[in-house]
Write an enzyme that holds these catalytic residues in place. Structure first.
Site: not given
Ligand code: FBP
Length: 551
Positions: A81, A145, A176, A202-203, A205
């Site tokens: 993400g 992803r 991951d 990175k994230t 979250d």
């Molecule tokens: P990452 O863990 O890859 O950084 O992604 C975070 C995130 O934004 C989460 O908060 C959310 O649940 C998910 O990605 C949403 O995924 P997508 O972008 O595939 O809709």
């Protein structure tokens, strides 16, 4: 070109670096500590990472760097993400690499890990880099992803690197992606591929953090963006005094984002999934807690409020978790029989007849819309897509129902008008705050230095983040040090441990000490928009989470 005034100005922003990284690359050397161990399951992890287990922690200090001018060709991957600051990680890498030796090259793998597997890459030129400095998003090279985890995929990656004479790969990703980076580093080392691998945390979250990594990048900007919006909604709620706003916040499993936004805005309610799980609360009791606050506020004449709901809540309610895993199994094993149940009512009957009593009771208690989401929205593996479940609507509906019952019993005389929101994507690509712009640039520069020293299987690490950037400490942590063994798809695998909200940690304690007050009294804080220019006390603020954790 088509540029906003802010974008033009941000191009000129010079990210701050730790003092030690400011000088000539010739004068930055590495200091290595003693051998390390993984956080748990040492024997198992060691066995799987024969070449890269136990490496020392690295720290950059002033000193003579024999490797300074070495030519290196680097390939960068953005994984998963979007998170604000990704482009500045690339800028830090790029400037470091070019300061080391003008003949070194930086490539971007396009579309995430798929780019290295399929040989889809672009060389980063000075003009290309300059277009993306201090901007949000991952659109410079794209993200994806796809998982880079099998031997066949590692071989494809190796072939791409060999073809383009790339000797170092940088994976900018979450827990991951960095776990896979560690496995890739080991694979390259074990096969004498001559390619090093370095990660960057990175994230949005905020769940890739530990004793060494103080925060993942993007968390700061995303939380500030959501908090601005929450503050604005709070002010609207307090002006109109007629709505209860239920706001779901992104963050996958962990509730770090919700907790940080609560500390920044002081809403009436903020649910923390980890606490719900620890107390083994039922959905019904979560609803009761909310109803309690709504009733208390209405007794003061306040028929309005703001509630924050973390995206992952559903999975942390034990009975919902049981229901979801039963549904996942059932619909996979008995797909044919389920297909024969035609129409929604028949499908609901089928589910109720096939699940255990505990699960069917919960299922039966859910509003129709949510039942339908549980049956329809499934990922390619057939699993319920938990993040698609509209928890904020579910809670509004259930709260409304209970309040109607209380009203009928003469125990509630206020009004309740619930409005739902979901904040997620709007925070992932904002212009990085000064903190994220500086932190990311420093992470990228540090990643270059790790590669320059020939280190592999490390994650770039910048610490002391509660202090001014000049006092930050730059180095690298061996990825194996952050690992333990966990069950994944029925197998024990080495993984980087995900950080959830700690109920005995300072940020949660601070929230807990204040939340009863915030619930009933209107104590809203209005953080306003991210400030990129102006006094340092508003421009260089870190998150409350970081400040409290470092106190
Ligand atoms: P990452 O863990 O890859 O950084 O992604 C975070 C995130 O934004 C989460 O908060 C959310 O649940 C998910 O990605 C949403 O995924 P997508 O972008 O595939 O809709």
């Amino acid at each position: 070109a088509n540029l906003s005034p802010l974008q033009k100005l941000r191009y000129e922003y010079q990210p701050k670096l730790p003092t030690v990284l400011k000088g000539d690359v010739k004068n930055i050397t590495v200091e290595l500590g003693s051998p390390t161990e993984s956080i748990a399951n040492q024997a198992e992890v060691k066995d799987l990472f024969k070449k890269t287990y136990g490496l020392p922690v690295a720290k950059f200090v002033e000193g003579t760097n024999e490797n300074a001018g070495k030519v290196i060709n680097v390939g960068v991957i953005l994984s998963g993400g979007q998170a604000p600051g990704g482009h500045n990680v690339i800028a830090g890498i790029y400037d470091g690499v070019k300061n080391g030796n003008k003949d070194s090259k930086v490539f971007g793998f396009k579309g995430g890990p798929a780019g290295i597997m399929n040989g889809n890459l672009v060389e980063i030129t000075p003009e290309f880099m300059d277009e993306y400095r201090n901007t949000g998003g991952f659109d410079m090279i794209g993200s994806g992803r796809d998982k880079l985890e099998s031997t066949e995929q590692f071989e494809m990656a190796k072939a791409t690197c060999e073809k383009n004479n790339i000797t170092s790969v940088i994976i900018i990703g979450g827990d991951d992606s960095n776990t896979n980076g560690a496995v890739l580093a080991e694979y390259f080392a074990a096969n004498n591929a001559g390619i090093t691998v370095v990660g960057c945390p990175k994230t949005i979250d905020g769940d890739l953090k530990n004793e060494h990594i103080e925060t993942s990048f993007g968390f700061d900007t995303a939380c500030k963006t959501y908090s601005e919006l929450i503050g604005n909604i709070q002010r609207d709620a307090n002006s109109a005094k007629k709505y209860w706003h239920f706001i779901k916040l992104m963050g996958r499993s962990a509730s770090h984002i919700g907790l940080e936004c609560a500390l920044q805005t002081q809403p009436n309610i903020c649910i923390i999934s980890e606490e719900i799980e620890a107390k083994a609360q039922t959905l019904d009791s979560v609803v009761d807690d909310i109803v309690d606050v709504v009733v208390k506020r209405s007794q003061n004449g306040d028929n309005f409020g703001v509630a924050l709901i973390p995206e992952g809540l559903i999975e942390f309610i034990p009975e919902m978790n049981v229901l979801i895993s039963e549904l996942n199994n059932l619909l996979a094993i008995e797909a044919e029989s389920f297909a024969k149940a035609v129409g929604f009512d028949e499908q609901v009957k089928w589910i109720i007849s096939k699940t255990t009593k505990a699960a069917s009771d919960v299922f039966a208690s859910l509003p129709k819309g949510i039942q339908a989401q549980l049956l329809m929205d499934r990922d390619p593996h057939g699993n319920v897509q938990v993040s698609r479940i509209e928890t904020e609507k579910l809670l509004i509906e259930m709260v409304d129902k209970k309040l109607n019952d209380l009203k009928a019993a003469g125990k509630f005389s206020g009004s309740f008008n619930g409005l739902n929101h979901f904040f997620g994507y709007e925070g992932r690509c904002a212009f990085p705050s000064n903190f994220d712009a500086d932190y990311c640039y420093s992470l990228g520069y540090t990643a270059f230095l790790l590669m320059n020293q020939g280190l592999t299987g490390y994650i770039s690490n910048v610490k002391n983040l509660d202090k001014p950037a000049t006092e930050w400490v730059a180095g690298g942590v061996p990825l194996t040090m952050m690992m333990n063994m966990e069950q994944r798809h029925g197998h024990l695998k080495p993984v980087i441990k995900k950080a959830l909200v700690e109920l005995d940690g300072a940020p949660f304690k601070e929230f807990k000490a204040n939340r009863d007050e915030w619930a009933v009294n209107t104590s809203y804080l209005f953080p306003g928009a991210i400030q990129y220019y102006g006094p340092s006390e508003v421009c260089d603020l870190t998150t409350r989470t970081l400040a409290l954790e470092k106190k």
